[in-house]
Design a protein around this motif. Structure first.
Motif, PDB file in Angstrom:
ATOM      1  N   PRO A 163      -6.269  -5.609 -12.220  1.00  0.00           N
ATOM      2  CA  PRO A 163      -5.685  -6.366 -11.102  1.00  0.00           C
ATOM      3  C   PRO A 163      -5.076  -5.483 -10.012  1.00  0.00           C
ATOM      4  CG  PRO A 163      -5.020  -7.316 -13.202  1.00  0.00           C
ATOM      5  CD  PRO A 163      -5.669  -5.996 -13.507  1.00  0.00           C
ATOM      6  N   LEU A 164      -4.787  -4.223 -10.351  1.00  0.00           N
ATOM      7  CA  LEU A 164      -4.316  -3.303  -9.311  1.00  0.00           C
ATOM      8  C   LEU A 164      -5.472  -2.860  -8.422  1.00  0.00           C
ATOM      9  CD1 LEU A 164      -1.848  -0.774 -11.013  1.00  0.00           C
ATOM     10  CD2 LEU A 164      -1.336  -2.318  -9.141  1.00  0.00           C
ATOM     11  N   ARG A 258      -2.260   3.492  -1.646  1.00  0.00           N
ATOM     12  CA  ARG A 258      -3.024   4.079  -0.545  1.00  0.00           C
ATOM     13  C   ARG A 258      -3.783   2.998   0.225  1.00  0.00           C
ATOM     14  NH1 ARG A 258      -8.057   6.228  -0.692  1.00  0.00           N
ATOM     15  NH2 ARG A 258      -8.105   6.298  -2.950  1.00  0.00           N
ATOM     16  N   THR A 259      -4.266   1.998  -0.511  1.00  0.00           N
ATOM     17  CA  THR A 259      -5.124   0.996   0.125  1.00  0.00           C
ATOM     18  C   THR A 259      -4.386  -0.311   0.447  1.00  0.00           C
ATOM     19  OG1 THR A 259      -5.794   0.279  -2.085  1.00  0.00           O
ATOM     20  CG2 THR A 259      -7.220   1.863  -0.977  1.00  0.00           C
ATOM     21  N   GLY A 260      -3.104  -0.372   0.086  1.00  0.00           N
ATOM     22  CA  GLY A 260      -2.321  -1.567   0.415  1.00  0.00           C
ATOM     23  C   GLY A 260      -2.577  -2.741  -0.506  1.00  0.00           C
ATOM     24  N   LYS A 261      -2.915  -2.479  -1.756  1.00  0.00           N
ATOM     25  CA  LYS A 261      -3.265  -3.586  -2.652  1.00  0.00           C
ATOM     26  C   LYS A 261      -2.100  -4.088  -3.509  1.00  0.00           C
ATOM     27  CE  LYS A 261      -8.156  -2.903  -2.711  1.00  0.00           C
ATOM     28  NZ  LYS A 261      -9.403  -2.673  -3.403  1.00  0.00           N
ATOM     29  N   LEU A 262      -0.894  -3.591  -3.230  1.00  0.00           N
ATOM     30  CA  LEU A 262       0.263  -4.150  -3.934  1.00  0.00           C
ATOM     31  C   LEU A 262       0.756  -5.413  -3.256  1.00  0.00           C
ATOM     32  CD1 LEU A 262       2.456  -1.009  -4.752  1.00  0.00           C
ATOM     33  CD2 LEU A 262       0.856  -2.195  -6.230  1.00  0.00           C
ATOM     34  N   LYS A 263       0.281  -5.608  -2.051  1.00  0.00           N
ATOM     35  CA  LYS A 263       0.776  -6.717  -1.244  1.00  0.00           C
ATOM     36  C   LYS A 263       0.473  -8.045  -1.910  1.00  0.00           C
ATOM     37  CE  LYS A 263      -1.137  -7.832   2.653  1.00  0.00           C
ATOM     38  NZ  LYS A 263      -1.751  -7.665   3.963  1.00  0.00           N
TER      39      LYS A 263
ATOM     40  N   THR B  91       4.271  -2.940   7.692  1.00  0.00           N
ATOM     41  CA  THR B  91       3.658  -1.717   7.164  1.00  0.00           C
ATOM     42  C   THR B  91       4.663  -0.573   7.204  1.00  0.00           C
ATOM     43  OG1 THR B  91       1.473  -2.425   7.898  1.00  0.00           O
ATOM     44  CG2 THR B  91       1.748  -0.080   7.474  1.00  0.00           C
ATOM     45  N   LEU B  92       5.408  -0.493   8.299  1.00  0.00           N
ATOM     46  CA  LEU B  92       6.423   0.558   8.418  1.00  0.00           C
ATOM     47  C   LEU B  92       7.475   0.414   7.312  1.00  0.00           C
ATOM     48  CD1 LEU B  92       7.344   2.956  10.166  1.00  0.00           C
ATOM     49  CD2 LEU B  92       8.767   1.354  11.451  1.00  0.00           C
ATOM     50  N   ILE B  93       7.916  -0.823   7.074  1.00  0.00           N
ATOM     51  CA  ILE B  93       8.909  -1.066   6.015  1.00  0.00           C
ATOM     52  C   ILE B  93       8.323  -0.689   4.655  1.00  0.00           C
ATOM     53  CG2 ILE B  93      10.179  -2.879   4.790  1.00  0.00           C
ATOM     54  CD1 ILE B  93      11.461  -2.324   7.449  1.00  0.00           C
ATOM     55  N   ARG B  94       7.062  -1.038   4.440  1.00  0.00           N
ATOM     56  CA  ARG B  94       6.426  -0.706   3.153  1.00  0.00           C
ATOM     57  C   ARG B  94       6.274   0.797   2.977  1.00  0.00           C
ATOM     58  NH1 ARG B  94       3.448  -5.690   4.036  1.00  0.00           N
ATOM     59  NH2 ARG B  94       3.832  -7.068   2.266  1.00  0.00           N
ATOM     60  N   LEU B  95       6.010   1.500   4.065  1.00  0.00           N
ATOM     61  CA  LEU B  95       5.910   2.972   3.969  1.00  0.00           C
ATOM     62  C   LEU B  95       7.254   3.570   3.563  1.00  0.00           C
ATOM     63  CD1 LEU B  95       3.742   3.772   7.124  1.00  0.00           C
ATOM     64  CD2 LEU B  95       3.115   4.250   4.760  1.00  0.00           C
ATOM     65  N   ILE B  96       8.320   3.066   4.174  1.00  0.00           N
ATOM     66  CA  ILE B  96       9.664   3.578   3.841  1.00  0.00           C
ATOM     67  C   ILE B  96       9.999   3.223   2.391  1.00  0.00           C
ATOM     68  CG2 ILE B  96      12.117   3.480   4.415  1.00  0.00           C
ATOM     69  CD1 ILE B  96      11.201   2.523   7.265  1.00  0.00           C
ATOM     70  N   SER B  97       9.546   2.049   1.954  1.00  0.00           N
ATOM     71  CA  SER B  97       9.848   1.583   0.597  1.00  0.00           C
ATOM     72  C   SER B  97       9.048   2.309  -0.472  1.00  0.00           C
ATOM     73  CB  SER B  97       9.526   0.090   0.468  1.00  0.00           C
ATOM     74  OG  SER B  97      10.123  -0.650   1.479  1.00  0.00           O
ATOM     75  N   GLY B  98       8.054   3.065  -0.061  1.00  0.00           N
ATOM     76  CA  GLY B  98       7.189   3.730  -1.044  1.00  0.00           C
ATOM     77  C   GLY B  98       6.127   2.813  -1.607  1.00  0.00           C
ATOM     78  N   LEU B  99       5.928   1.661  -0.982  1.00  0.00           N
ATOM     79  CA  LEU B  99       4.890   0.738  -1.448  1.00  0.00           C
ATOM     80  C   LEU B  99       3.535   1.072  -0.850  1.00  0.00           C
ATOM     81  CD1 LEU B  99       6.964  -2.546  -1.190  1.00  0.00           C
ATOM     82  CD2 LEU B  99       6.206  -1.427  -3.285  1.00  0.00           C
ATOM     83  N   LEU B 100       3.547   1.927   0.140  1.00  0.00           N
ATOM     84  CA  LEU B 100       2.316   2.457   0.722  1.00  0.00           C
ATOM     85  C   LEU B 100       2.486   3.966   0.840  1.00  0.00           C
ATOM     86  CD1 LEU B 100       1.729  -0.031   3.690  1.00  0.00           C
ATOM     87  CD2 LEU B 100       0.319   0.161   1.638  1.00  0.00           C
TER      88      LEU B 100
END
Lengths: 266, 310
Positions: A163-164, A258-263, B91-100
């Motif tokens: 799922p990730l 890297r690919t933004g798939k946690l969203k 996206t900027l917030i996610r980058l700071i959060s370490g989610l990206l």
């Protein structure tokens, strides 16, 4: 606070949360338990219909212990999917928690939940069929369950990355994997009846060795020393699958970031 | 602040900073107004040339979500980030959060690099997103207990603190045991804010925290944000579509457009710029329209279609 204490506390967070979820969904838990008992009884009644005591035992063991293995597998494999569905995945991934800690908490809860769930089914079936377990070697069955659980946890961790990697299809892939394990592991029949290529696949499934060992322990009363040939593959799979699962999970998390798939989706 | 970029200033080579413009927010210690950010030590947040691309579609087309963004936010500031939907705020917030992960550039939180010191950074920050993300069947108490344990807190102490925070936000103790799904959207968002504060973050990332709240709830949250900054000495990054909110809370505001930071100044500074350079009225709406090329109404209409800024 030491790092170990913090990690243990974080690990317990997942145990407590899953327990709370089980409590909140108690209606579904009861429904699922009734369904599992009915399913195990139905399958085992085939043995009674055939008037074959060994078949009764064999089917009962398949039904009960597959229930345990599938519960453990599902809980771990769906760790990510649950969070994605609820929308909490990003919050959990942001927390200062190592992935090993998260998986450890999910695994401990899965094992305890699986044991309780399966224990209830076992008691009901033994009482229903009036089975005599006085000749069974419970130590053999217990050891196979313990060692086999480790291997199955490893496979669950590998499956949890799906799922990730695949936002939409990951959960479906996990379900398909579980179905394939059911088919090839000799849950209700001997793997000897499978086509040759499936028999090869069955040797890669820990469930094959677990069910074989549990059957020989409970039906034939064989000691563990006579079944080392089934134990070693399980130990080997456990040694391989758990580190591999944790490693793969880490890689999948990096890929998802890297690919933004946690969203959140759904 | 290190970057104040406008199309005009880039052409003139001054990098957009007005000669007479202060580098930090105006000082005021009156209740409900902005306090002085602290400039000692490393900044609360330092972003240098951050770039993030995504590969999208069957043709695997690269899309630049964040392009060469630099920003410096001092401790104790409330910094606003404005932009249209799709401008890159989340996206900027996610980058700071370490989610990206970053493709280029670097981000530091209180001097800690978010890549090399990931765990240290995670302990310093928390985030509230536009959609309150909870296990909806669980109660606020259970959700907050989970959060507290994740951050290594003692559950009992955390529970007491959670009661205090939620009481401050108008949620009584009797609501603590009921499933969150039975709460209104506004109450859920307040619980989300309480959850973030429970872990005592010193950098709080608020991604449209008041979107969808009724005026009373919105005001509660805004007052609470000010309290958090003054009483807990937290630094806050706030993305919002509410320009009144931005003007009220933020010492400085950055404007993102198509992933680029196109302007950054105090609210008064931004309004003065559009009046002086573009002949527009001295309002934040005029600022928004000038730098994003669209009206606020256009943007709010799109909010109903997509809930994300990526």
């Amino acid at each position: 606070m030491t790092s170990a204490t913090r990690e243990l506390r974080a690990s317990y967070a997942f145990i407590e949360r899953n327990f709370n979820l089980t409590k909140r969904y108690w209606g579904w838990e009861v429904a699922w338990l009734v369904y599992s008992i009915a399913g195990a009884l139905s399958v085992t009644l085939i043995g009674l219909d055939q008037g074959n005591r060994r078949l009764i035992f064999s089917l009962m063991i398949g039904a009960i212990f597959w229930n345990y293995l599938s519960v453990v597998f599902s809980f771990i494999a769906e760790t990510i999917e649950w969070e994605r569905w609820e929308g909490t995945l990003e919050y959990t991934m942001m927390a200062p928690v190592r992935r090993f800690t998260q998986l450890l908490g999910s695994t401990v809860y899965a094992l305890v939940y699986g044991l309780i769930h399966t224990g209830v089914i076992l008691v009901v079936l033994v009482l229903f069929f009036g089975l005599d377990l006085s000749h069974a070697n419970l130590a053999t069955a217990g050891l196979f369950m313990a060692v086999g659980s480790v291997s199955f946890v490893g496979i669950g961790m590998m499956a949890a990355i799906l799922p990730l990697l695949y936002v939409e299809r990951g959960a479906q892939m996990t379900f398909v994997l579980q179905s394939v394990l059911l088919l090839i592991s000799g849950v209700y029949y001997s793997t000897d009846v499978l086509p040759g290529w499936m028999q090869l696949l069955s040797k890669l499934s820990p469930a094959t060795y677990i069910l074989d060992g549990v059957r020989k322990g409970l039906i034939d009363g064989e000691p563990i020393t006579a079944l080392l040939g089934d134990v070693w593959p399980l130990i080997g799979m456990g040694i391989f699958f758990i580190p591999a699962g944790i490693w793969a999970f880490g890689r999948a998390e990096r890929y998802a970031k890297r690919t933004g798939k946690l969203k959140r989706v759904g | 602040m290190t970057s104040t970029m406008t199309p005009e200033s880039n052409r003139t080579g001054t990098n957009g900073r007005l000669p007479d413009e202060p580098k930090v927010a105006p000082v005021s210690t009156e209740p409900g107004t902005r306090a002085e950010p602290v400039r000692e030590g490393p900044p609360a947040l330092l972003i240098e040339h951050a770039t993030k691309r995504f590969i999208v579609g069957k043709k695997r087309r690269p899309v630049v979500a964040i392009s060469d963004v630099s920003l410096r936010i001092e401790r104790g500031a409330i910094h606003g980030v404005l932009g249209a939907n799709g401008s890159g705020k989340s996206t900027l917030i996610r980058l700071i959060s370490g989610l990206l992960t970053l493709d280029e550039g670097r981000v530091e939180v209180f001097g800690h690099d978010i890549v090399r010191e990931e765990m240290a950074v995670k302990r310093l920050i928390n985030r509230v997103s536009v959609d309150a993300a909870f296990f909806k069947k669980l109660s606020p108490s259970e959700n907050l207990s989970f959060a507290a344990r994740l951050y290594g807190m003692d559950a009992k102490a955390a529970a007491q603190r959670a009661v205090e925070i939620l009481a401050r936000l108008g949620i009584g103790q009797k609501r603590m045991g009921r499933p969150i799904e039975q709460m209104s959207r506004g109450m859920q968002q307040k619980v989300a804010i309480a959850r973030a504060l429970l872990t005592s973050p010193i950098l709080l990332l608020l991604d449209e925290p008041t979107t969808g709240l009724d005026p009373r709830s919105k005001l509660d949250v805004q007052i609470f944000i000010e309290e958090v900054r003054t009483e807990h000495n937290a630094t806050i990054v706030l993305t919002t579509h509410d320009l009144v909110e931005a003007e009220r809370l933020c010492g400085r505001i950055s404007i993102l457009n198509d992933g680029r930071m196109v302007a950054e100044a105090t609210p008064a500074g931004l309004m003065a710029m559009v009046a002086r350079d573009h002949g527009q009225p001295e309002t934040l709406e005029a600022v928004f329209m000038t730098y994003t090329g669209r009206s606020l109404d256009d943007d709010l209409e799109e909010t109903g279609v997509t809930d994300d800024d990526d």
